[in-house]
Design an enzyme around this catalytic site. Structure first.
Site, short mmCIF file in Angstrom:
data_model
loop_
_atom_site.label_atom_id
_atom_site.label_comp_id
_atom_site.label_asym_id
_atom_site.label_seq_id
_atom_site.Cartn_x
_atom_site.Cartn_y
_atom_site.Cartn_z
N LYS A 1 10.39 17.52 19.40
CA LYS A 1 10.08 18.09 20.70
C LYS A 1 11.21 19.04 21.12
O LYS A 1 12.32 18.98 20.60
CB LYS A 1 9.94 16.97 21.74
N LYS B 1 -0.61 30.93 22.89
CA LYS B 1 -0.51 29.46 22.85
C LYS B 1 0.20 28.92 24.08
O LYS B 1 -0.11 27.82 24.56
CB LYS B 1 0.23 29.04 21.57
#
Length: 308
Positions: free
Chosen positions: A79, A189
């Site tokens: 992440k 995105k």
């Protein structure tokens, strides 16, 4: 890339990292680097990938730290909150990898990585796969999406290697292509994630519910409208992403998005690289983005509540 089977390390063997690493074992020597319970399960039983078409068992190597070896490619799938630490691990390798592939969501990821790693070695992978780590050693794939590759900081530097990676992904069952304008794909995105992730996370629902709920669907469309206005002002890119975003949510209808999982488990989210990026650029161009601003504030409030 090495002749024969290239050596690939996947640093951050969560859902997406494990999915990519598992499928790539059919044509590459892959090592997953992840948390101990997942690594132990993969070592003992292999990596099981579930999908609508059935199950497949793969046997990548698995480690809890990045081995100091020679790698053709290190794919960083942690992440965003762990990106700097991951880049420091890669920088500590005795032999620098041929290419470092960044699989994170959001805008500005490559600039963070370039604080530690040479910009000419960095490439982005814009991923439209949906996956969930159901339990240690088991990944569920929700729908099949395309992955776009490009080098935003050094266009052309890695074109041959990226072409080889695209071929490798395609042969492994991961649709992929070279993006002629990777920055456009990053912004595309960004808007998709900024619409789906906080809406699903704050409502506490899987992606499919967003589309079935009139109120949530309206909220999602408002996020997209604001994001598209900011993208045009900042980059000149024109997008029409409502249909595309709703299609992605439908294709991953059963998926609990990563931000929802982060809030549910008390972890920091990626909001700073999603809606807060839209808010940042909106301020530069004096564009009102109340929905993105309020969603970002609500996610931050949930993060603070988790820490209290």
């Amino acid at each position: 890339m090495s002749a024969g089977s290239p050596r690939i390390a996947v640093l951050g063997a969560g859902a997406i990292g494990s999915l990519f690493g598992g499928l790539l074992t059919t044509h590459a020597r892959v090592t997953l680097i992840g948390r101990a319970p997942h690594v132990d399960a993969v070592r003992a039983n292999g990596l099981l990938v579930e999908s609508g078409s059935g199950e497949a068992l793969f046997r990548p190597h698995a480690e809890t730290t990045l081995p100091d070896e020679s790698w053709d490619c290190v794919a960083i799938a942690v992440k965003t909150r762990g990106l700097r630490n991951a880049c420091r691990e890669v920088a500590a390798l005795t032999t620098p990898p041929g290419i470092v592939l960044l699989l994170q969501n959001g805008e500005g990821i490559e600039s963070v990585a370039a604080e530690t790693l040479p910009s000419e070695t960095l490439a982005r992978a814009i991923v439209y796969e949906g996956a969930s780590l159901r339990r240690p050693g088991v990944v569920t794939r929700f729908g099949i999406g395309k992955t776009y590759l490009g080098a935003p900081l050094a266009p052309g530097e890695q074109s041959e290697t990226l072409g080889e990676i695209v071929q490798l992904l395609e042969r492994s069952g991961l649709p992929a292509r070279i993006a002629h304008d990777i920055k456009r794909e990053i912004w595309r995105k960004l808007i998709v994630n900024a619409a789906i992730n906080p809406v699903g996370a704050l409502a506490g629902v899987v992606n499919g519910v967003i589309i079935r709920s009139g109120a949530l669907r309206k909220l999602l469309r408002s996020v997209i409208d604001e994001g598209q206005a900011v993208a045009f002002a900042e980059t000149g890119y024109r997008f029409d992403l409502v249909e595309k975003t709703e299609e992605i949510a439908n294709n991953t209808a059963g998926n609990r998005n990563s931000m929802l999982l982060d809030l549910a488990t008390g972890r920091k989210t990626e909001i700073d690289f999603l809606n807060e990026r839209i808010v940042h650029y909106a301020a530069r161009h004096e564009i009102p983005v109340p929905v993105n601003r309020h969603l970002a504030a609500a996610v931050r409030a949930r993060e603070d509540a988790n820490e209290s």
